[in-house]
Design a protein around this motif. Sequence first.
Motif, PDB file in Angstrom:
ATOM      1  N   ASP A 134       0.577  -1.378  -0.373  1.00  0.00           N
ATOM      2  CA  ASP A 134      -0.048  -0.476  -0.402  1.00  0.00           C
ATOM      3  C   ASP A 134       1.131   1.105   0.135  1.00  0.00           C
ATOM      4  N   VAL A 172      -5.995   6.025  -0.399  1.00  0.00           N
ATOM      5  CA  VAL A 172      -4.721   4.658  -0.437  1.00  0.00           C
ATOM      6  C   VAL A 172      -3.698   5.755   1.195  1.00  0.00           C
ATOM      7  N   THR A 175      -5.354   4.045   3.589  1.00  0.00           N
ATOM      8  CA  THR A 175      -5.442   2.273   3.749  1.00  0.00           C
ATOM      9  C   THR A 175      -3.612   1.574   4.116  1.00  0.00           C
TER      10      THR A 175
END
Length: 421
Positions: A134, A172, A175
Amino acid sequence: MKFHRAKVVLACSALPLLMWGCSGKSETASAAPASGAAGSAAAPASAAASAPAGGPASVSTVKAQKKDLNVTLKASGTVVPLNVVDVRTQMNSTIKSVHFKEGQFVKAGQLLFTLDARSDEANVAKAAAQLAKDNVSLADAKRQFERAKQLFAQNFISQGSVDTAQALVDSVNATVVADQAALDAAKVALSYSRIVAPASGRAGAVNVFVGSAVQVNVTSLVTITQLDPVGIQFSIPQRNLSDALAALREGASVKATLADGGGTFKGKLQFVDSAVDASSGAVKAKAVFANADNKLWPGAFAEVQQTIANIPDAVVIPVASIVQGARGTIVYVVEDGKAVLKPIKLVYAEAGDAAVTGIKAGDAVVQDGKQNLRPNVPVVERAKESPEGKGKPKDGEAKSSDAKAPDAKPAASDAAKPAKP
């Protein structure tokens, strides 16, 4: 002729009777003075025996003293540890190794057990890989966002495209934060495989061995008991509660003595309970003691002493000199050779001494012989015993005993002399 001889014989036979009669009268006459003399001698003896005993009462006295007297609270206490930790596992696993021995003293943070943690190590590696993935996505989203801003400045894309690129970066990034949290959780689970001592103390019996299966919060591995410092728990009477609370604020010292010559220790009062026990009328308290030598063992009984107050300039006398009777609490004081009754009030008694009111310092208080006294009875001080334990009688006592002895002997001899024929 025969008649004349018969008269002579009759006269001779009557002569012994006359002599017997005369002798009987003389014995009776002599016996009468003897019995009279004996009666006259017995009369003074009986009169002397019935006469009441006289003379002063023999007593021993002590001087009332003025001094400061400490009010000491005494109680029976029990040694209790300040911390007792029952070590249990926080994961389902098996024992891989044991790093200490039973009865060993351990320090806080010392490694005790290692569990099989291969599955947790895999989970940590998996979470770390996901985080790395990630992070790559986040870096790409940030590059796309920078390019979108440049194209927007040259009017090649709209503002909406720039906002979409910004949203992708934020998504993102979130995440990545979640991945980091998952990695931290996996590391926490992995840390449960290393069981360390939560506090310093003495380790008890080890209940598991290498290869033993353990369950979360079920299996007790070992118990650690803190011994230094250690506490002694005791009870304070309700009447002394205010003094105990004042001593707690001042950090008063407490002395504890173990039975059978186990030693004496000094500590400080640390805790007084917030409620009085209705069943006993006492308040629980706890004092803390340094125990580097481990002489205070949990469960042992100790005699606790605490000075909670001080009586300044108190008039102090021996407790043995106080008389409790129908007239109340009294003592006898010798004044001008006589016993004078003094009513007193007992303020405090401890270790054979009593602080009282009603008499003055320097008064001669009767200690021994008070049971034979009455008010205003003449008294005489007993002779003090020498170091060898032999006392010398006073002049008055020697003279009285010597005066009585000669009187008894002549009385007995005088009564015996008239009785001899």
